[in-house]
Design an enzyme around this catalytic site. Structure first.
Site, PDB file in Angstrom:
ATOM      1  N   THR A 144       9.080  15.197  11.127  1.00 10.38           N
ATOM      2  CA  THR A 144       9.156  16.584  10.724  1.00 10.38           C
ATOM      3  C   THR A 144       8.038  17.100   9.975  1.00 10.38           C
ATOM      4  O   THR A 144       7.741  18.340  10.476  1.00 10.38           O
ATOM      5  CB  THR A 144      10.195  16.433   9.284  1.00 10.38           C
ATOM      6  OG1 THR A 144      11.574  16.142   9.637  1.00 10.38           O
ATOM      7  CG2 THR A 144      10.473  17.868   8.600  1.00 10.38           C
ATOM      8  N   HIS A 147       6.131  18.602  13.467  1.00 11.50           N
ATOM      9  CA  HIS A 147       6.735  19.851  13.626  1.00 11.50           C
ATOM     10  C   HIS A 147       6.345  20.842  12.787  1.00 11.50           C
ATOM     11  O   HIS A 147       5.912  21.775  13.420  1.00 11.50           O
ATOM     12  CB  HIS A 147       8.253  19.354  13.671  1.00 11.50           C
ATOM     13  CG  HIS A 147       9.168  20.432  14.023  1.00 11.50           C
ATOM     14  ND1 HIS A 147      10.000  20.691  15.028  1.00 11.50           N
ATOM     15  CD2 HIS A 147       9.545  21.812  13.366  1.00 11.50           C
ATOM     16  CE1 HIS A 147      10.512  22.085  15.108  1.00 11.50           C
ATOM     17  NE2 HIS A 147      10.294  22.536  14.072  1.00 11.50           N
ATOM     18  N   GLU A 148       6.411  20.684  11.602  1.00  9.53           N
ATOM     19  CA  GLU A 148       6.022  21.714  10.524  1.00  9.53           C
ATOM     20  C   GLU A 148       4.550  22.183  10.601  1.00  9.53           C
ATOM     21  O   GLU A 148       4.207  23.427  10.748  1.00  9.53           O
ATOM     22  CB  GLU A 148       6.408  21.309   9.208  1.00  9.53           C
ATOM     23  CG  GLU A 148       7.751  21.180   8.846  1.00  9.53           C
ATOM     24  CD  GLU A 148       8.780  22.009   9.183  1.00  9.53           C
ATOM     25  OE1 GLU A 148       8.423  23.432   9.503  1.00  9.53           O
ATOM     26  OE2 GLU A 148      10.102  21.784   9.459  1.00  9.53           O
ATOM     27  N   HIS A 151       4.212  24.412  13.475  1.00  5.16           N
ATOM     28  CA  HIS A 151       4.417  25.965  13.068  1.00  5.16           C
ATOM     29  C   HIS A 151       3.301  26.367  12.331  1.00  5.16           C
ATOM     30  O   HIS A 151       2.729  27.473  12.543  1.00  5.16           O
ATOM     31  CB  HIS A 151       5.613  26.007  12.230  1.00  5.16           C
ATOM     32  CG  HIS A 151       7.099  25.746  12.846  1.00  5.16           C
ATOM     33  ND1 HIS A 151       7.001  26.513  14.037  1.00  5.16           N
ATOM     34  CD2 HIS A 151       8.056  25.050  12.237  1.00  5.16           C
ATOM     35  CE1 HIS A 151       8.538  25.928  14.165  1.00  5.16           C
ATOM     36  NE2 HIS A 151       8.854  25.152  13.383  1.00  5.16           N
ATOM     37  N   HIS A 157       9.191  27.064  18.154  1.00  8.42           N
ATOM     38  CA  HIS A 157      10.149  26.312  18.770  1.00  8.42           C
ATOM     39  C   HIS A 157      10.253  26.538  20.710  1.00  8.42           C
ATOM     40  O   HIS A 157       9.808  27.720  20.809  1.00  8.42           O
ATOM     41  CB  HIS A 157      11.655  26.445  18.306  1.00  8.42           C
ATOM     42  CG  HIS A 157      11.647  26.342  16.810  1.00  8.42           C
ATOM     43  ND1 HIS A 157      12.503  27.043  16.070  1.00  8.42           N
ATOM     44  CD2 HIS A 157      11.325  25.225  16.115  1.00  8.42           C
ATOM     45  CE1 HIS A 157      12.283  26.409  14.812  1.00  8.42           C
ATOM     46  NE2 HIS A 157      11.741  25.410  14.987  1.00  8.42           N
ATOM     47  N   TRP A 159      12.427  26.648  22.542  1.00  7.53           N
ATOM     48  CA  TRP A 159      13.332  27.804  23.164  1.00  7.53           C
ATOM     49  C   TRP A 159      12.939  29.167  22.528  1.00  7.53           C
ATOM     50  O   TRP A 159      13.839  30.251  23.014  1.00  7.53           O
ATOM     51  CB  TRP A 159      14.732  27.304  22.912  1.00  7.53           C
ATOM     52  CG  TRP A 159      14.932  27.325  21.373  1.00  7.53           C
ATOM     53  CD1 TRP A 159      15.745  28.368  20.764  1.00  7.53           C
ATOM     54  CD2 TRP A 159      15.071  26.461  20.257  1.00  7.53           C
ATOM     55  NE1 TRP A 159      15.920  28.113  19.406  1.00  7.53           N
ATOM     56  CE2 TRP A 159      15.490  27.020  18.951  1.00  7.53           C
ATOM     57  CE3 TRP A 159      14.088  25.284  20.337  1.00  7.53           C
ATOM     58  CZ2 TRP A 159      15.253  26.014  18.100  1.00  7.53           C
ATOM     59  CZ3 TRP A 159      14.096  24.390  19.011  1.00  7.53           C
ATOM     60  CH2 TRP A 159      14.546  24.830  17.856  1.00  7.53           C
ATOM     61  N   ASP A 168       8.031  31.270  24.313  1.00  8.95           N
ATOM     62  CA  ASP A 168       7.560  30.714  23.211  1.00  8.95           C
ATOM     63  C   ASP A 168       6.042  30.827  23.196  1.00  8.95           C
ATOM     64  O   ASP A 168       5.162  30.257  22.234  1.00  8.95           O
ATOM     65  CB  ASP A 168       7.863  29.161  22.872  1.00  8.95           C
ATOM     66  CG  ASP A 168       7.371  28.098  24.044  1.00  8.95           C
ATOM     67  OD1 ASP A 168       6.747  28.851  25.138  1.00  8.95           O
ATOM     68  OD2 ASP A 168       7.121  27.012  24.034  1.00  8.95           O
ATOM     69  N   VAL A 170       3.930  29.848  25.205  1.00  4.81           N
ATOM     70  CA  VAL A 170       3.167  28.656  25.937  1.00  4.81           C
ATOM     71  C   VAL A 170       3.673  28.402  27.154  1.00  4.81           C
ATOM     72  O   VAL A 170       4.937  28.372  27.435  1.00  4.81           O
ATOM     73  CB  VAL A 170       3.638  27.263  24.986  1.00  4.81           C
ATOM     74  CG1 VAL A 170       3.043  26.088  25.674  1.00  4.81           C
ATOM     75  CG2 VAL A 170       2.995  27.570  23.767  1.00  4.81           C
ATOM     76  N   ASP A 206      13.582  12.055  15.350  1.00  5.28           N
ATOM     77  CA  ASP A 206      12.034  11.604  15.478  1.00  5.28           C
ATOM     78  C   ASP A 206      11.910  10.771  16.639  1.00  5.28           C
ATOM     79  O   ASP A 206      10.750  10.837  17.007  1.00  5.28           O
ATOM     80  CB  ASP A 206      11.922  10.965  13.964  1.00  5.28           C
ATOM     81  CG  ASP A 206      11.480  12.016  12.885  1.00  5.28           C
ATOM     82  OD1 ASP A 206      12.027  13.082  12.952  1.00  5.28           O
ATOM     83  OD2 ASP A 206      11.187  11.686  11.912  1.00  5.28           O
TER      84      ASP A 206
HETATM   85  N1  ARG Z   1      14.528  22.159  11.319  1.00  2.00           N
HETATM   86  C1  ARG Z   1      13.080  21.985  10.977  1.00  2.00           C
HETATM   87  C2  ARG Z   1      12.304  23.134  11.118  1.00  2.00           C
HETATM   88  O1  ARG Z   1      12.859  23.992  12.233  1.00  2.00           O
HETATM   89  C3  ARG Z   1      12.410  20.712  11.266  1.00  2.00           C
HETATM   90  C4  ARG Z   1      13.047  19.905  12.342  1.00  2.00           C
HETATM   91  C5  ARG Z   1      12.503  18.406  12.294  1.00  2.00           C
HETATM   92  N2  ARG Z   1      13.140  17.865  13.410  1.00  2.00           N
HETATM   93  C6  ARG Z   1      12.722  16.339  13.450  1.00  2.00           C
HETATM   94  N3  ARG Z   1      13.306  15.576  14.221  1.00  2.00           N
HETATM   95  N4  ARG Z   1      12.102  15.807  12.416  1.00  2.00           N
HETATM   96  O2  ARG Z   1      11.292  23.608  10.969  1.00  2.00           O
HETATM   97 ZN    ZN Z   2      10.612  24.506  13.196  1.00  2.00          ZN
HETATM   98 CA    CA Z   3       7.394  28.324  27.475  1.00  2.00          CA
END
Ligand code: ARG
Ligand code: ZN
Ligand code: CA
Length: 235
Positions: A144, A147-148, A151, A157, A159, A168, A170, A206
């Site tokens: 997580t 992923h963060e 951002h 994301h 999609w 996106d 990219v 994950d």
């Molecule tokens: N839903 C969260 C976001 O959009 C985090 C998603 C994290 N996924 C994971 N497999 N750890 O920021």
């Molecule tokens: Zn996210």
């Molecule tokens: Ca793309």
């Protein structure tokens, strides 16, 4: 250009018993992000996914632990409106990534601020249970935070938060029309080509996310160039 970009990190642990998160757990989390932003993990890709094997990359971004701050606080549902950041403000956010570990509530795993926002709320908020070995299975291997930070470094994301034609920004992440969950088989097709479900910027477990692309690498690193939204980090 520049080589590996190192980002110093401050952790703010905000819990009723802030010592419940050990320094060992924080070190494990640091190891996960350092691995994810450097290892292309091409060995995990399905052999038929030759395009993805070519796209997977070392993002050439590393992270150094600059300090851990613990605050005993009984609040158990901080929400997603930056309340935890007002209570415990970021430290030198122009040069450091600030990460708050707390109970968010509402089933939220984490949230991040994109580059270019207000410095008083800059950084990442992370649900305690998402730390490696935490209780948020199957989201408890530390990804997580990967992923963060994506951002925080300007990634959307995969999609594009919209239908197939929503970009996106990219080029080498194929179009998709929504998040994938669980551990999808390859190929998973939603928009006429295989989704890159194993990308860190999807919503899979994950264990089933393990790559950034060349295009994502370039988009992240561009914000550190002179005039970019995080150029202050490279002094
Ligand atoms: N839903 C969260 C976001 O959009 C985090 C998603 C994290 N996924 C994971 N497999 N750890 O920021
Ligand atoms: Zn996210
Ligand atoms: Ca793309």
């Amino acid at each position: 250009g520049f080589g590996v970009i190192d980002i110093p990190v401050y952790f703010h642990i905000v819990l009723p018993n802030a010592n419940d998160v050990s320094s060992g757990q924080i070190n494990s989390q640091m190891n996960v992000i350092n691995s994810d932003f450097s290892n292309p993990n091409t060995n995990q890709l399905p052999s038929g996914a030759t395009d993805f094997i070519n796209d997977a990359t070392d993002a050439e971004i590393s992270f150094s632990l600059a300090g851990t701050f613990r605050y005993n606080d009984s609040r158990s549902s901080w929400g997603t409106n930056n309340a935890v950041k007002s209570a415990y403000p970021p430290i030198t956010p122009d040069t450091h990534l600030n990460i708050w570990v707390c109970e968010i509530g509402g089933g939220i795993l984490g949230y991040a601020q994109f580059p270019g926002g207000n410095s008083s709320t800059d950084g990442v908020v992370l649900l305690t249970g998402t730390l490696p070995g935490g209780n948020a299975s199957p989201y408890n291997a530390g990804r997580t935070l990967t992923h963060e930070i994506g951002h925080y470094l300007n990634l959307r994301h995969i999609w594009g938060d919209g239908r197939c034609r929503q970009d996106d920004f990219v080029a080498d992440t194929p179009a998709s029309d929504g998040p994938n969950y669980g551990c999808p088989s390859y190929p998973t097709v939603n928009c006429k080509s295989a989704d890159m479900t194993m990308n860190y910027m999807d919503y899979v477990d994950d264990a089933c996310m393990y790559m950034f692309t060349d295009g994502q690498r370039n988009r992240m690193r561009a914000i550190f160039a002179p005039g970019g939204a995080r150029d202050s980090m490279l002094n």
